[in-house]
Design a protein around this motif. Structure first.
Motif, PDB file in Angstrom:
ATOM      1  N   LYS A   1      82.390 -70.053  15.286  1.00  0.00           N
ATOM      2  CA  LYS A   1      82.233 -71.471  15.602  1.00  0.00           C
ATOM      3  C   LYS A   1      83.548 -72.229  15.443  1.00  0.00           C
ATOM      4  CE  LYS A   1      79.614 -75.540  14.169  1.00  0.00           C
ATOM      5  NZ  LYS A   1      78.474 -76.019  13.371  1.00  0.00           N
ATOM      6  N   ASP A   2      84.287 -71.947  14.362  1.00  0.00           N
ATOM      7  CA  ASP A   2      85.551 -72.658  14.146  1.00  0.00           C
ATOM      8  C   ASP A   2      86.551 -72.370  15.256  1.00  0.00           C
ATOM      9  OD1 ASP A   2      84.600 -73.826  11.824  1.00  0.00           O
ATOM     10  OD2 ASP A   2      85.391 -72.234  10.542  1.00  0.00           O
ATOM     11  N   GLU A   3      86.593 -71.128  15.724  1.00  0.00           N
ATOM     12  CA  GLU A   3      87.501 -70.774  16.826  1.00  0.00           C
ATOM     13  C   GLU A   3      87.095 -71.494  18.111  1.00  0.00           C
ATOM     14  OE1 GLU A   3      88.719 -66.271  16.491  1.00  0.00           O
ATOM     15  OE2 GLU A   3      86.671 -66.587  15.750  1.00  0.00           O
ATOM     16  N   LEU A   4      85.799 -71.621  18.340  1.00  0.00           N
ATOM     17  CA  LEU A   4      85.321 -72.306  19.536  1.00  0.00           C
ATOM     18  C   LEU A   4      85.684 -73.791  19.488  1.00  0.00           C
ATOM     19  CD1 LEU A   4      81.800 -70.661  19.866  1.00  0.00           C
ATOM     20  CD2 LEU A   4      83.895 -70.037  21.072  1.00  0.00           C
ATOM     21  N   LEU A   5      85.516 -74.392  18.321  1.00  0.00           N
ATOM     22  CA  LEU A   5      85.893 -75.805  18.177  1.00  0.00           C
ATOM     23  C   LEU A   5      87.391 -76.006  18.373  1.00  0.00           C
ATOM     24  CD1 LEU A   5      83.588 -76.729  15.190  1.00  0.00           C
ATOM     25  CD2 LEU A   5      83.545 -77.796  17.453  1.00  0.00           C
ATOM     26  N   GLN A   6      88.190 -75.090  17.853  1.00  0.00           N
ATOM     27  CA  GLN A   6      89.646 -75.168  18.008  1.00  0.00           C
ATOM     28  C   GLN A   6      90.032 -75.041  19.486  1.00  0.00           C
ATOM     29  OE1 GLN A   6      91.927 -75.872  15.664  1.00  0.00           O
ATOM     30  NE2 GLN A   6      93.502 -75.830  17.234  1.00  0.00           N
ATOM     31  N   ALA A   7      89.381 -74.108  20.189  1.00  0.00           N
ATOM     32  CA  ALA A   7      89.673 -73.927  21.617  1.00  0.00           C
ATOM     33  C   ALA A   7      89.310 -75.180  22.413  1.00  0.00           C
ATOM     34  CB  ALA A   7      88.906 -72.718  22.151  1.00  0.00           C
ATOM     35  N   ALA A   8      88.193 -75.819  22.062  1.00  0.00           N
ATOM     36  CA  ALA A   8      87.797 -77.050  22.758  1.00  0.00           C
ATOM     37  C   ALA A   8      88.821 -78.149  22.515  1.00  0.00           C
ATOM     38  CB  ALA A   8      86.412 -77.488  22.291  1.00  0.00           C
ATOM     39  N   GLU A   9      89.334 -78.212  21.296  1.00  0.00           N
ATOM     40  CA  GLU A   9      90.356 -79.218  20.982  1.00  0.00           C
ATOM     41  C   GLU A   9      91.630 -78.952  21.777  1.00  0.00           C
ATOM     42  OE1 GLU A   9      92.328 -81.576  17.363  1.00  0.00           O
ATOM     43  OE2 GLU A   9      90.292 -80.840  17.347  1.00  0.00           O
ATOM     44  N   GLU A  10      92.046 -77.696  21.843  1.00  0.00           N
ATOM     45  CA  GLU A  10      93.272 -77.342  22.561  1.00  0.00           C
ATOM     46  C   GLU A  10      93.149 -77.569  24.059  1.00  0.00           C
ATOM     47  OE1 GLU A  10      94.064 -73.330  21.354  1.00  0.00           O
ATOM     48  OE2 GLU A  10      94.622 -73.933  19.332  1.00  0.00           O
TER      49      GLU A  10
ATOM     50  N   LYS B   1      87.400 -71.507  28.215  1.00  0.00           N
ATOM     51  CA  LYS B   1      87.875 -70.492  29.169  1.00  0.00           C
ATOM     52  C   LYS B   1      88.954 -69.578  28.606  1.00  0.00           C
ATOM     53  CE  LYS B   1      90.969 -73.661  31.272  1.00  0.00           C
ATOM     54  NZ  LYS B   1      91.985 -74.163  31.587  1.00  0.00           N
ATOM     55  N   ASP B   2      89.709 -70.020  27.623  1.00  0.00           N
ATOM     56  CA  ASP B   2      90.791 -69.200  27.078  1.00  0.00           C
ATOM     57  C   ASP B   2      90.420 -68.487  25.775  1.00  0.00           C
ATOM     58  OD1 ASP B   2      92.474 -69.950  29.178  1.00  0.00           O
ATOM     59  OD2 ASP B   2      93.135 -71.747  28.111  1.00  0.00           O
ATOM     60  N   VAL B   3      89.157 -68.533  25.395  1.00  0.00           N
ATOM     61  CA  VAL B   3      88.723 -67.928  24.130  1.00  0.00           C
ATOM     62  C   VAL B   3      88.580 -66.417  24.292  1.00  0.00           C
ATOM     63  CG1 VAL B   3      86.838 -67.815  22.450  1.00  0.00           C
ATOM     64  CG2 VAL B   3      87.539 -70.004  23.380  1.00  0.00           C
ATOM     65  N   ASP B   4      89.098 -65.695  23.314  1.00  0.00           N
ATOM     66  CA  ASP B   4      88.899 -64.245  23.260  1.00  0.00           C
ATOM     67  C   ASP B   4      87.688 -63.985  22.378  1.00  0.00           C
ATOM     68  OD1 ASP B   4      91.091 -63.507  24.839  1.00  0.00           O
ATOM     69  OD2 ASP B   4      92.444 -63.719  23.129  1.00  0.00           O
ATOM     70  N   PHE B   5      86.663 -63.377  22.961  1.00  0.00           N
ATOM     71  CA  PHE B   5      85.449 -63.080  22.209  1.00  0.00           C
ATOM     72  C   PHE B   5      85.541 -61.684  21.622  1.00  0.00           C
ATOM     73  CE2 PHE B   5      84.144 -66.594  24.820  1.00  0.00           C
ATOM     74  CZ  PHE B   5      83.290 -67.299  23.994  1.00  0.00           C
ATOM     75  N   PRO B   6      84.885 -61.424  20.493  1.00  0.00           N
ATOM     76  CA  PRO B   6      84.003 -62.297  19.736  1.00  0.00           C
ATOM     77  C   PRO B   6      84.774 -63.413  19.051  1.00  0.00           C
ATOM     78  CG  PRO B   6      84.292 -60.237  18.559  1.00  0.00           C
ATOM     79  CD  PRO B   6      85.009 -60.103  19.873  1.00  0.00           C
ATOM     80  N   ALA B   7      84.082 -64.537  18.877  1.00  0.00           N
ATOM     81  CA  ALA B   7      84.699 -65.712  18.262  1.00  0.00           C
ATOM     82  C   ALA B   7      83.667 -66.449  17.416  1.00  0.00           C
ATOM     83  CB  ALA B   7      85.236 -66.645  19.346  1.00  0.00           C
TER      84      ALA B   7
ATOM     85  N   GLN C   1      79.130 -65.552  14.662  1.00  0.00           N
ATOM     86  CA  GLN C   1      80.068 -64.910  15.580  1.00  0.00           C
ATOM     87  C   GLN C   1      79.375 -64.813  16.931  1.00  0.00           C
ATOM     88  OE1 GLN C   1      83.335 -64.904  14.223  1.00  0.00           O
ATOM     89  NE2 GLN C   1      83.463 -62.999  15.317  1.00  0.00           N
ATOM     90  N   TYR C   2      80.042 -65.215  17.975  1.00  0.00           N
ATOM     91  CA  TYR C   2      79.497 -65.163  19.324  1.00  0.00           C
ATOM     92  C   TYR C   2      80.230 -64.076  20.095  1.00  0.00           C
ATOM     93  CZ  TYR C   2      77.154 -69.398  18.019  1.00  0.00           C
ATOM     94  OH  TYR C   2      76.344 -70.302  17.375  1.00  0.00           O
TER      95      TYR C   2
ATOM     96  N   ASN D   1      80.049 -63.420  23.372  1.00  0.00           N
ATOM     97  CA  ASN D   1      80.484 -63.781  24.718  1.00  0.00           C
ATOM     98  C   ASN D   1      80.048 -65.211  25.044  1.00  0.00           C
ATOM     99  OD1 ASN D   1      77.695 -63.621  25.489  1.00  0.00           O
ATOM    100  ND2 ASN D   1      77.941 -61.409  25.665  1.00  0.00           N
ATOM    101  N   ARG D   2      80.417 -65.656  26.223  1.00  0.00           N
ATOM    102  CA  ARG D   2      80.108 -67.025  26.643  1.00  0.00           C
ATOM    103  C   ARG D   2      78.601 -67.253  26.791  1.00  0.00           C
ATOM    104  NH1 ARG D   2      84.972 -65.937  28.046  1.00  0.00           N
ATOM    105  NH2 ARG D   2      86.575 -67.522  28.183  1.00  0.00           N
ATOM    106  N   GLU D   3      77.881 -66.214  27.193  1.00  0.00           N
ATOM    107  CA  GLU D   3      76.430 -66.335  27.363  1.00  0.00           C
ATOM    108  C   GLU D   3      75.753 -66.689  26.039  1.00  0.00           C
ATOM    109  OE1 GLU D   3      72.914 -63.305  28.307  1.00  0.00           O
ATOM    110  OE2 GLU D   3      74.382 -63.480  29.914  1.00  0.00           O
ATOM    111  N   GLU D   4      76.192 -66.081  24.946  1.00  0.00           N
ATOM    112  CA  GLU D   4      75.613 -66.408  23.639  1.00  0.00           C
ATOM    113  C   GLU D   4      75.911 -67.852  23.260  1.00  0.00           C
ATOM    114  OE1 GLU D   4      76.549 -63.698  20.497  1.00  0.00           O
ATOM    115  OE2 GLU D   4      75.519 -62.033  21.463  1.00  0.00           O
ATOM    116  N   VAL D   5      77.094 -68.326  23.595  1.00  0.00           N
ATOM    117  CA  VAL D   5      77.428 -69.726  23.319  1.00  0.00           C
ATOM    118  C   VAL D   5      76.518 -70.621  24.159  1.00  0.00           C
ATOM    119  CG1 VAL D   5      79.205 -71.515  23.454  1.00  0.00           C
ATOM    120  CG2 VAL D   5      79.813 -69.201  22.724  1.00  0.00           C
ATOM    121  N   ALA D   6      76.356 -70.293  25.431  1.00  0.00           N
ATOM    122  CA  ALA D   6      75.529 -71.096  26.330  1.00  0.00           C
ATOM    123  C   ALA D   6      74.095 -71.179  25.839  1.00  0.00           C
ATOM    124  CB  ALA D   6      75.572 -70.513  27.743  1.00  0.00           C
ATOM    125  N   ARG D   7      73.595 -70.104  25.259  1.00  0.00           N
ATOM    126  CA  ARG D   7      72.222 -70.110  24.764  1.00  0.00           C
ATOM    127  C   ARG D   7      72.071 -70.888  23.470  1.00  0.00           C
ATOM    128  NH1 ARG D   7      70.716 -63.926  26.129  1.00  0.00           N
ATOM    129  NH2 ARG D   7      70.156 -64.291  28.284  1.00  0.00           N
TER     130      ARG D   7
END
Length: 109
Positions: free
Chosen positions: A22-31, A14-20, A49-50, A52-58
């Motif tokens: 994979k490493d940024e997404l993993l870091q955000a999940a850890e935080e 929820k706090d990720v600034d896109f585009p992001a 690079q993703y 938005n959230r929709e691309e991650v969801a897919r």
């Protein structure tokens, strides 16, 4: 396959600034102290690079019987379709079969 839902994964981001990436997404999940299943699901996505959230969801793999509400016919259509490399087949676009669509319009389902 991780036993998590798309909603759980997106909640961890929820706090990720896109585009992001994979490493940024993993870091955000850890935080965000996401459950281990979310980390496993995110580690399984392609290193891209993703936008938005929709691309991650897919791209994230989830249990096919999660809360997507797809019928067996839609699951079969998803399996037949091609998709972006690394994209989970369960999150590919899958229109309703004409019979299901007609039943929904008539309110018989």
């Amino acid at each position: 396959m991780a036993h998590t839902t798309v909603e759980e994964v997106l909640a961890a981001l929820k706090d990720v600034d896109f585009p992001a990436g994979k490493d940024e997404l993993l870091q955000a999940a850890e935080e965000s102290s996401a459950p281990p299943e979310v980390h496993v699901a995110l580690r399984g996505i392609p290193p891209e690079q993703y936008a938005n959230r929709e691309e991650v969801a897919r791209s994230v793999r989830v249990d096919p019987d999660s809360d997507l509400g797809h019928s067996r016919a839609q699951h079969a259509e998803q399996a037949r379709q091609g998709g972006k490399p690394g994209q989970s087949q369960y999150l590919r676009e899958a229109p309703k079969p004409p019979v299901e669509d007609e039943l929904d319009r008539r309110g018989e389902r």
